[in-house]
Structures are given as structure tokens and as C-alpha cells.
Design an enzyme around this catalytic site. Structure first.
Site, PDB file in Angstrom:
ATOM      1  CE1 TYR A 146       4.685-115.444  33.487  1.00 19.44           C
ATOM      2  CE2 TYR A 146       6.479-114.716  32.084  1.00 19.44           C
ATOM      3  CZ  TYR A 146       5.266-115.703  32.260  1.00 19.44           C
ATOM      4  OH  TYR A 146       5.415-116.654  31.527  1.00 19.44           O
ATOM      5  CB  SER A 188       0.530-119.499  47.937  1.00 14.64           C
ATOM      6  OG  SER A 188       0.965-119.948  46.549  1.00 14.64           O
ATOM      7  CG  HIS A 248     -10.252-102.549  28.016  1.00 19.50           C
ATOM      8  ND1 HIS A 248     -11.033-102.943  29.278  1.00 19.50           N
ATOM      9  CD2 HIS A 248      -9.741-103.872  27.817  1.00 19.50           C
ATOM     10  CE1 HIS A 248     -10.832-104.025  29.422  1.00 19.50           C
ATOM     11  NE2 HIS A 248     -10.391-104.694  28.807  1.00 19.50           N
ATOM     12  NE  ARG A 261      -4.861-108.418  20.343  1.00 21.81           N
ATOM     13  CZ  ARG A 261      -3.945-108.191  21.168  1.00 21.81           C
ATOM     14  NH1 ARG A 261      -2.704-108.950  20.919  1.00 21.81           N
ATOM     15  NH2 ARG A 261      -3.868-107.562  22.172  1.00 21.81           N
ATOM     16  CG  HIS A 310       6.145-115.815  23.792  1.00 20.60           C
ATOM     17  ND1 HIS A 310       6.485-116.240  25.128  1.00 20.60           N
ATOM     18  CD2 HIS A 310       5.438-114.717  24.423  1.00 20.60           C
ATOM     19  CE1 HIS A 310       5.784-115.778  26.041  1.00 20.60           C
ATOM     20  NE2 HIS A 310       5.217-114.692  25.651  1.00 20.60           N
ATOM     21  CG  HIS A 311       4.393-111.065  23.437  1.00 19.64           C
ATOM     22  ND1 HIS A 311       3.270-111.120  23.895  1.00 19.64           N
ATOM     23  CD2 HIS A 311       5.284-111.343  24.353  1.00 19.64           C
ATOM     24  CE1 HIS A 311       3.259-111.565  25.088  1.00 19.64           C
ATOM     25  NE2 HIS A 311       4.549-111.650  25.636  1.00 19.64           N
ATOM     26  CG  ASP A 357       4.576 -97.266  57.800  1.00 21.08           C
ATOM     27  OD1 ASP A 357       4.566 -97.628  56.427  1.00 21.08           O
ATOM     28  OD2 ASP A 357       3.659 -96.350  58.258  1.00 21.08           O
ATOM     29  CB  SER A 393       3.853 -94.301  40.573  1.00 16.05           C
ATOM     30  OG  SER A 393       3.271 -95.081  41.340  1.00 16.05           O
ATOM     31  CB  SER A 394       5.699 -99.027  38.658  1.00 17.67           C
ATOM     32  OG  SER A 394       4.409 -99.078  38.571  1.00 17.67           O
ATOM     33  CD  GLU A 424       3.321-104.527  33.410  1.00 17.39           C
ATOM     34  OE1 GLU A 424       4.362-104.099  33.916  1.00 17.39           O
ATOM     35  OE2 GLU A 424       2.405-104.453  33.921  1.00 17.39           O
ATOM     36  CB  THR A 434       3.226-122.331  35.036  1.00 18.20           C
ATOM     37  OG1 THR A 434       4.121-121.122  34.595  1.00 18.20           O
ATOM     38  CG2 THR A 434       1.984-121.773  35.246  1.00 18.20           C
ATOM     39  CG  HIS A 448       6.689-112.099  28.485  1.00 15.94           C
ATOM     40  ND1 HIS A 448       5.605-112.882  27.992  1.00 15.94           N
ATOM     41  CD2 HIS A 448       6.872-113.253  29.744  1.00 15.94           C
ATOM     42  CE1 HIS A 448       5.485-113.866  28.517  1.00 15.94           C
ATOM     43  NE2 HIS A 448       6.078-114.317  29.693  1.00 15.94           N
ATOM     44  CD1 TRP A 492      -2.663-104.185  25.132  1.00 14.96           C
ATOM     45  CD2 TRP A 492      -1.107-103.614  26.587  1.00 14.96           C
ATOM     46  NE1 TRP A 492      -1.757-105.289  25.452  1.00 14.96           N
ATOM     47  CE2 TRP A 492      -0.852-105.041  26.385  1.00 14.96           C
ATOM     48  CE3 TRP A 492      -0.196-102.968  27.361  1.00 14.96           C
ATOM     49  CZ2 TRP A 492      -0.006-105.616  26.909  1.00 14.96           C
ATOM     50  CZ3 TRP A 492       0.875-103.847  27.880  1.00 14.96           C
ATOM     51  CH2 TRP A 492       1.049-105.049  27.488  1.00 14.96           C
ATOM     52  CE  LYS A 506       4.764-120.116  41.477  1.00 17.44           C
ATOM     53  NZ  LYS A 506       4.989-119.705  42.766  1.00 17.44           N
TER      54      LYS A 506
END
Ligand code: CU
Ligand code: CU
Lengths: 550, 370
Positions: free
Chosen positions: A275, A286, A94, A468, A320-321, A123, A187-188, A273, A346, A271, A159, A349
Site C-alpha cells: 500500500y 485524484s 529486478h 513463478r 493472505h501471502h 520547504d 532513508s525511507s 509495503e 478500494t 503487505h 525479493w 476509490k
């Protein structure tokens, strides 16, 4: 900001290419590839954008089914439907599918469709590469999904695939998982290169960097993040590959390796990732909020700077993880402060969006509803993020459902709602028809109810002590989980309405003019709806226009 | 517009309800240590700060959504950019953050000071149980979940302590500073008891530190919080905190038992004794992988009717004492004593119709271990 014109020769080149391209295109319509080949070989940014979006949509449903298996098992205490081994495969798949297969490709799809239209380019800069980047994805995810049918089952280590659970203790399919992630990563990276090249080189004459729509800006910054961190991911999974198959022990303490190193590398990728999955969402919101408030975005420049600050800070917060991994006090403090600091840009925003609404002339079409829900619920996710940054408290929150609640608030009513908002907003441009407003509203309200029923109670189950990634839980968590499961099914099923909206909108519906929303100002609204296969073959000349945004 | 109103009411209700719900025991536990209480206060402080900011921001937002509806004839203004406002909404949050960071830093410094401990306990995570070793007392034991599979599968009513009960809880004295040294024999686990506000990863190859000073006697329950494989959900932590006297009594009993067991190594054990002890050890240590009935599952081989094992006692002993490297089968020679090893091996050779009649004596194993 000094006016900076795109180099003229690039533009001539690109328009030359399109003229040639047009001749080809002429063939293409009559004698060229048709049917499946047309899609396999297409180099058109709109077609590739559509492919990306359809791919992402299908992954969203597959990943969603896995989530529903999880929620079904968690509906009651006890083991009812699946065994723990399979449960772990479901949570893992998932997460992987949603992050790498649904959210990221959806943003790339939107970028493909909209960035050339928003900067006035014919293009993407590298159309064949674009085709290649897309077709890598079905390969990567086909491979990943095939692991479900392999002996030992699919990846089952979350994951985040922490070593040594994923290396010494992983199922045999782990090697396939690594390979598929490599392909998705390539690809990314290719997609990011293409987006950067397009934005930097192919803007219409007169469009300075500080004239670009925020969706373009946020994607430019996201693309740089991708190029910076995808190689780190590639590195860490290659080290895993070596540990598993070639006898190294990077992460195996028994061989002198370091399991904590894995986490540093993973989160140095992971991390930013996060963002990568939210910055383009900021760009979409926006665009939508000013369009339906009929008022310019309050602080365009500060939005750009806030985005850049978030991107830079994203490289300084990965620990922080890992607050309970046993790191020195100085490290914990440093990363607590940097993490708290992210709240500032943040906040800027959110304040900007809210101030944009103030004294506007507001209407509530479906894209606006999703964008407003984004603002509210993303902010709630931001609050729990701030709480998680407080290290002493994180010793209690870490790896509980509180964290699950937090990141689902920023990712589902955050990233996913922004993607859906973007789809409703640009569907008139894509199909020439307005999406069905009534169905859209149903979709919206059911989604909002479903999402909050699913994820709000998780704050409580987490605080009450539920870890979790468990297939079964103690009795005091039963009520929260039952509500979450009901909410999950409401949310999941109501996404079928989205499919209905899409099909209806492609088939017909109220015809949309070029400028489908009266408050929408960007360049994409100057081309007809639906946008013809080729647009801006002659770049629009913006040099004579007054600067758009200052 | 009705929808926006509905939304405002909905969100408002959620915000008002949230704290009420919190008060009903769905919140983070206050806990029974000074640190856990500090953490609780930090948690509530940051929560209320978020609530206040949220109320202000959402009030402006929903006011604007309500007041400036085009359907009510609102005409759009065109204002944008205002340096004062922008500086203000950058600096005010910054100041609030500094206000939060100060107490958080102070608490963290306290948490990071394990000096002056009265007692050291080594906590080792193993798939899927905890092993505790009282470093100065020469006592060690494993602690595994005691909730039976019948409850998990719903064949029996679930007890109150469903999934949160163990065979041997960790016993600690109150009002003493206890230092934990945490590590793991296999994958990463994480040892957590919410009421003690101790959560620390147990990582192979590392020894992490944390500490606790419990203020009230009681039984405190938690779980492993780092995904550690299939039985991650079934790896509870139970701490039994006692007054000093009771603790010392418990300690003395434990020591006596351990001594008796050590002394009994040399004597000849009867089959029945070994089977009884073996069943205990098997249930607490081996059954998570090999299943209660020895039938195995997935990558974990069946031991019932396992020919390779039954044909060769020495091979069997070697597998259990030294483990099978490169597989989840750990070397139990380091964790279990000679009596436990001999009895579990004897049990495996005679339970579930294996009936080999083989008896493995603790003395044999003791020789091997030495
Ligand atoms: Cu564990
Ligand atoms: Cu675990």
C-alpha cells in the site's frame, strides 16, 4: 471537521528560517557550491526532489534491464541465455530494485517537489535530513548492485528472501544485501518523518487537514505506514544477519528456529509495503482526474476515509501471502475475510473517480491518458486480487504466474503509470514547458499495448499451471510466454520515449503559464512556471478563502 | 477521441475474448477430485462477478469519457458528494463479498478435514527431488526429474512431458482418502498438482497436512511452486492414480523389490552390479548438484578427479552418509538404503576415469547405519 489552524509560531519560525535561507541562497548562487557540490550539499526540496526522481528513473531502467534478461530467457522453453543461478539473481534484483529503488524513491521525489508547493510551505520541515535521506539511496543501491560482481553472485532467493533459502543457503553476498536494505530503510524512515513533520506543521494559514490535496493526504498516511513497518523489515533482516554470521537460529529449524516466523515478519512489513506503493498513486490520480474533467472530485471526504481504512486494514491481511504455509483454519478464514474487506474502500476509490468523470468537461492530455489507464488496469489488478483472496482458490493460484500477473497489474499500470502521469502533469511546473503531446501519446499507447501484452497472458499461464520464478517451463506454456516476452520488450523500449519527452521538455517547448492546466486547482498552480528555487517564502493566506472542498 | 474509441473497442474485445479463451483449456483445470471441482466453481463464480462489476464500472466510465468530451462542447457540472450513492456503493459490494465468503468458507472447511484417511504418505522436499514414504507400508523412494539435460539445452527434441516427467512417480489408489504429511530436509518447497488441487508448502521443521481423494485413474503432473534454489524449475511432481487392484499389485511388486534389496545387503556384490545400480542412484539423486559427468558447478564440488575423496574411502563414505553440515550436501544415510549408498559410492569412485577399483559393499554401509 473543526477548522484547525497550524500553530502560528511554527509559521513564523519557518518564514524566519527562509529569510535566513534566502541570504544564504544569495551566496549560494554566486560564491556557493557549484557543480557536483551543489547537488551533494543541496537542502532545497525542489533540487532534492529532482535528485530522487532522476535516481528512481535510473533504477527503473536498471531494474527493467534485469526484467528483460528474464523475459529473454523465457521467450522459448529450454535454457538459452543464462544459467538458472543467474536467472534467480535477475528475478531477485529486478524485484528489489523496482520496489525499493524505483517506485518508492519516485513517490518520495514527487512528495519532495509537490508537498511543500501543495501546502504552501517554503520547504520541507527538515531540509538537511532531507539531503541525508536522499544520499543514503545511491549508497544502498550501489552496494546492492555491487553484489552482482561478488563471488557466488547477487542475492538469488527472490525479493521476498524467504529463510532458510536466504540464510543457510544464501550466497556470501547476502550480508551486503542486508546492509544495503538497512540503509535504504533508514532513508525511507527519515523521509517519512520529514514528510509528516512538513504536513502537520507547515501548512499555510487557513489550510485545514480536510483542505489538503489528496496527494498530501495519501502521503501523510503512507508516511505513517512507513514508520510503522520499516522497523519490522529492519528487525527481520537483522535476525537473518545474526543467523548467517553470529550463530543464532531464529529461522533455522535445525537449531530450533522457525522458518514460518520469517514469513510472518516479512509480510507484516510486506503487505503495508504494497500500500505504500499504491496510496500516493491514488493521490496523484485524484489530482489529475478532476483537473481534466474540470469538475471537483466527487467525494473528497470519502476518499480520505477510504485511504485511512485501507491503511488500517493493511495491518490485518498479511497472512493472505501465506495461505498454503499450513496455518490453522481459523487463521485462514480470518485473513480471507479481512482481505476481501479491502475491496470495499478500494471500490469506493474507483467509483469516486468514475463519478468525477460523469458530467465533466473532459480532455485527454497525456497525464489524463495515463491516469485513465491507471483506473482501468488498476481495477483489473484489483479483481485478480479479490480472486486471490478466496482461500480455496488461492491454493491453486498461489505462487503461479497468476499472482505475477496480479501484482504487476497493480504495480506497473498501477503505481508506475500513476508516477508517469504525475510527471507529465507536473512537468510544466518543474520545467516551465509543456511536455511534447505527440511524443507523450506515443509513449502512452506503446506502454499500454506493451503492458497488456506482457501481463495479460500471465493470467492464463498461471491458471494453466506455470509456477513463478522458473527459468524454464513445460511446453504448454510456450505461447503465453512468447507473447509476454514480446510485450515486455515493447514496454521496455517505449520507455526510451519517456526519456526523450523529459529531455525535450527540459530543453524547451511550449511555455507554460503558472496555471498550466485550466482545470487544476491546487496551490502549486499559483506559483510561476517553472517554479523558482524558493516559493512561498511568505505563506499564502487561505483563512479568508471559502473552504475549498466542502 | 479516436483513441478513446479504439480503447473502448480494445478493452471490450479483451473482455469478450477472455471467457472464450478460458473455454479453450487455458483456464484452471477442473481436476479430478471433489475439492478441485469445488475450487473450480468458486474460481468461475468470482471471475464472473468481477466481469459483471467490471462491465458496469467501465461502461459508466467510457460512457462518460465519450459523452462529456470538452471537444464536443460538454460543460462541466459541479456536483459532488451524495450520501445515498456513497452508502449504496459501500454496502452493495459488502453484500456481494458476503455472498462469496460463504461458499468459500464451506469449501475451506472441507479441505481442512483430513480425518478418516485410508493411506498416509510422507512427502519430503529435498533439493531438488521429492522423497515419498508410504507410512503403513514400509516403502519409500525418491522421485526426480527424468528430462535429460540434452533436451533442456536444446540438443535433442523436447518430449511432450518436457520437465514434467520423473523416474519414480507417486502411485496412489483412486477413491481412497490419501493423507499427505509434508516436510522438507533443506529449504521450503511446495508440492503442487493442479488436477488434484493440492498445493502445500513443505517446510523444514514442520509437518503439514493435506489430503486427496482422486476420482479418476490417470497420470497427473505438477511442479514445486516455492523457489527452492537453482533447480526449482526442475522438481516436477507426478502422481499415477490407479484402480485399487492395480495399486495393490504395484504395492506388492515394490515390496518384493524392497525385500529382495534388503536381503541382498549381506551378500557380496559384484563391481558391475554396484556400478549399474550406482549410476541410477547418482543420476536420480546426486547429478542435480554434482552434474552427470561429476564435474560439479559453482559451490558444488567436482567429484571426478576429486583427490580428497579418492584418497580416503572412509572420508568419502562419511560425506555421503552423514552429509557435510552447514552446506547443501545432505546426510543421505537417512534417505537411501545400504545398497543404494554402497553402489553410489562405488560408482563415484570408479566412474569418469576415477578408476580407483575400490568396491564398497552394502554390508559395510549397513554396519555403519546400525
Ligand atoms: Cu522445491
Ligand atoms: Cu521449488
Amino acid at each position: 471537521m473543526a477548522p484547525k489552524l497550524p500553530p502560528q509560531h511554527t509559521l513564523e519560525q519557518s518564514s524566519a528560517t527562509t529569510t535566513a535561507g534566502q541570504a544564504q541562497e544569495h551566496d549560494h548562487h554566486h560564491g556557493g557550491p557549484t557543480g557536483i557540490k551543489r547537488w551533494l550539499l543541496t537542502t532545497n526540496h525542489k533540487e532534492i526532489g529532482t535528485l530522487y526522481l532522476l535516481f528512481s528513473l535510473s533504477m527503473f531502467f536498471i531494474g527493467g534491464i534485469f526484467a528483460l534478461v528474464v523475459r529473454a530467457e523465457l521467450f522459448q522453453p529450454g535454457l538459452q541465455l543464462v544459467e538458472p543461478e543467474f536467472f534467480n539473481q535477475m528475478t531477485t534484483m529486478h524485484g528489489l530494485i523496482m520496489v525499493f529503488g524505483a517506485v518508492m524513491p519516485a513517490f518520495v521525489g514527487l512528495a519532495n517537489w509537490m508537498i511543500p508547493l501543495q501546502v504552501g510551505a517554503p520547504d520541507m520541515a527538515l531540509p538537511r535530513l532531507n539531503n541525508f535521506s536522499f544520499w543514503l539511496l545511491p549508497v544502498a543501491f550501489g552496494l546492492l548492485l555491487s553484489t552482482l560482481f561478488m563471488p557466488g553472485g547477487a542475492p538469488n532467493f527472490g525479493w521476498t528472501f524467504y529463510a532458510p533459502l536466504s540464510t543457510d543457503y544464501g550466497p556470501p553476498s547476502t550480508t551486503f544485501f542486508i546492509f544495503s536494505l538497512h540503509i535504504a530503510g533508514i532513508s525511507s524512515i527519515l523521509g517519512a518523518i520529514n514528510i509528516i513533520a512538513t504536513i502537520l506543521n507547515m501548512r499555510a494559514p487557513g489550510m485545514r487537514m480536510m483542505d489538503m490535496p489528496l496527494f498530501v493526504w495519501t502521503w501523510l498516511i503512507t508516511a505513517f505506514l512507513l514508520i510503522a513497518v520499516m522497523p519490522v523489515l529492519a528487525g527481520v533482516i537483522t535476525m537473518m544477519l545474526m543467523d548467517i554470521n553470529f550463530g543464532t537460529s531464529f529461522f533455522d529449524a535445525g537449531g530450533g528456529g522457525d522458518p514460518v516466523l520469517f514469513q510472518h515478519l516479512f509480510w507484516f512489513f510486506g503487505h503495508p509495503e504494497v500500500y505504500i506503493m499504491i496510496l500516493p498513486a491514488f493521490g496523484i490520480v485524484s489530482a489529475i482526474v478532476p483537473a481534466f474533467a474540470r469538475k471537483p472530485l466527487f467525494g473528497y471526504a470519502s476518499m480520505v476515509y477510504a485511504t485511512a481504512s485501507i491503511a488500517i486494514l493493511s495491518f490485518l491481511v498479511w497472512v493472505h501471502h501465506m495461505f498454503v504455509v499450513g496455518l490453522p483454519l481459523a487463521a485462514e478464514l480470518f485473513f480471507m475475510y479481512t482481505t476481501m474487506l479491502i475491496a470495499v474502500p478500494t471500490g469506493v476509490k474507483v467509483f469516486n473517480w468514475v463519478t468525477t468523470l460523469f458530467r465533466g468537461s473532459i480532455t485527454f492530455e497525456t497525464p489524463m491518458l495515463f491516469a485513465l489507464a491507471f483506473i482501468v488496469m488498476f481495477t483489473i489488478g484489483g479483481f485478480s486480487g479479490l480472486m486471490l483472496a478466496i482461500v480455496p482458490a488461492d491454493f491453486q493460484y498461489h505462487d503461479t504466474y497468476f499472482v505475477v500477473a496480479h501484482f504487476h497489474y497493480v504495480l506497473v499500470p498501477g503505481a508506475v503509470f500513476a508516477i508517469i502521469a504525475g510527471a507529465y502533469y507536473w512537468l510544466p511546473k518543474w520545467t516551465g514547458h509543456y511536455p511534447d503531446e505527440r511524443l507523450g501519446r506515443w509513449h502512452f499507447w506503446l506502454s499500454v499495448i506493451g503492458v497488456n501484452l506482457t501481463f495479460f497472458p500471465m493470467h492464463f499461464s498461471g491458471l494453466a499451471g506455470m509456477p513463478r520464478r522458473i527459468p524454464d517451463y513445460a511446453l504448454q506454456f510456450a505461447d503465453f510466454n512468447m507473447v509476454s516476452s514480446i510485450g515486455g520488450f515493447i514496454f521496455g523500449v517505449s520507455q526510451l520515449l519517456f526519456i526523450a519527452v523529459l529531455i525535450k521538455c527540459v530543453r524547451g517547448g511550449e511555455k507554460a503559464p503558472a496555471k498550466a492546466w485550466d482545470g487544476a486547482e491546487d496551490l502549486e498552480w499559483t506559483v510561476p512556471s517553472p517554479a523558482p528555487l524558493h516559493t512561498f517564502e511568505t505563506p499564502p493566506d487561505l483563512t479568508s478563502q471559502a473552504p475549498q472542498r466542502h | 477521441m479516436r483513441m478513446v474509441l479504439a480503447w473502448v473497442t480494445g478493452m471490450g474485445a479483451a473482455f469478450l475474448l477472455a471467457p472464450a479463451v478460458y473455454a479453450n483449456g487455458w483456464n484452471m483445470p477442473v481436476g479430478v477430485t471433489e475439492i478441485s471441482q469445488d475450487i473450480y466453481s468458486l474460481h468461475m463464480a468470482i471471475f464472473w462477478i468481477c466481469v459483471v462489476i467490471g462491465v458496469v464500472v467501465f461502461a459508466v466510465m467510457f460512457y462518460s469519457l465519450f459523452r462529456y468530451r470538452r471537444s464536443q462542447g460538454a460543460k462541466a457540472d459541479n456536483f459532488h458528494e451524495n450520501t445515498t450513492v456513497e452508502v449504496l456503493w459501500t454496502t452493495i459490494p459488502l453484500l456481494i463479498l458476503v455472498g462469496m465468503a460463504l461458499p468459500a468458507t464451506a469449501t475451506l472447511q472441507k479441505m481442512y478435514d483430513p480425518s478418516g484417511a485410508d493411506l498416509d504418505v510422507m512427502v519430503t522436499g529435498q533439493q531438488w527431488r521429492w522423497h515419498y514414504e508410504y507410512l503403513d507400508e514400509d516403502i519409500s523412494f525418491t522421485s526426480s526429474m527424468s528430462t535429460p539435460g540434452t533436451q533442456i539445452r536444446g540438443e535433442e527434441e523436447r518430449a511432450d512431458e518436457y520437465l514434467l516427467d520423473v523416474d519414480n512417480p507417486l502411485v496412489l489408489p483412486v477413491d481412497q482418502k490419501v493423507r499427505f504429511l509434508l516436510t522438507s530436509d533443506d529449504v521450503i518447497h511446495s508440492w503442487w498438482v493442479p488436477d488434484l488441487a493440492v498445493k502445500q508448502d513443505a517446510i523444514p521443521g514442520f509437518v503439514n497436512e493435506n489430503w486427496v481423494r482422486i476420482e479418476e485413474p490417470g497420470i497427473y503432473r505438477g511442479q514445486c511452486t516455492e523457489l527452492c534454489g537453482k533447480d526449482h524449475a526442475f522438481m516436477p511432481v507426478v502422481v499415477h492414480a490407479m484402480e485399487q487392484d492395480d495399486y495393490e499389485e504395484w504395492l506388492a511388486d515394490r515390496k518384493e523389490e524392497a525385500e529382495a534389496e534388503a536381503n541382498s545387503v549381506d551378500r557380496e556384490w559384484e563391481m558391475d552390479e554396484l556400478m549399474e545400480r550406482g549410476e541410477q542412484v547418482y543420476g536420480s539423486v546426486c547429478a542435480t548438484c554434482h552434474q552427470d559427468d561429476g564435474s560439479g558447478s559453482g559451490e558444488f564440488p567436482a567429484l571426478a578427479g576429486n583427490e580428497e575423496m579418492l584418497d580416503d574411502v572412509d572420508w568419502h563414505i562419511d560425506a555421503v552418509v552423514n552429509g557435510v553440515s552447514g552446506t547443501p550436501m545432505a546426510a543421505f544415510g537417512g534417505n537411501l538404503n545400504a545398497v543404494e549408498l554402497a553402489s553410489v559410492i562405488t560408482y563415484e569412485r570408479n566412474a569418469w576415469d576415477n578408476d580407483t577399483g575400490d568396491v564398497v559393499q552394502p554390508s559395510e554401509i549397513q554396519e555403519l547405519l546400525e
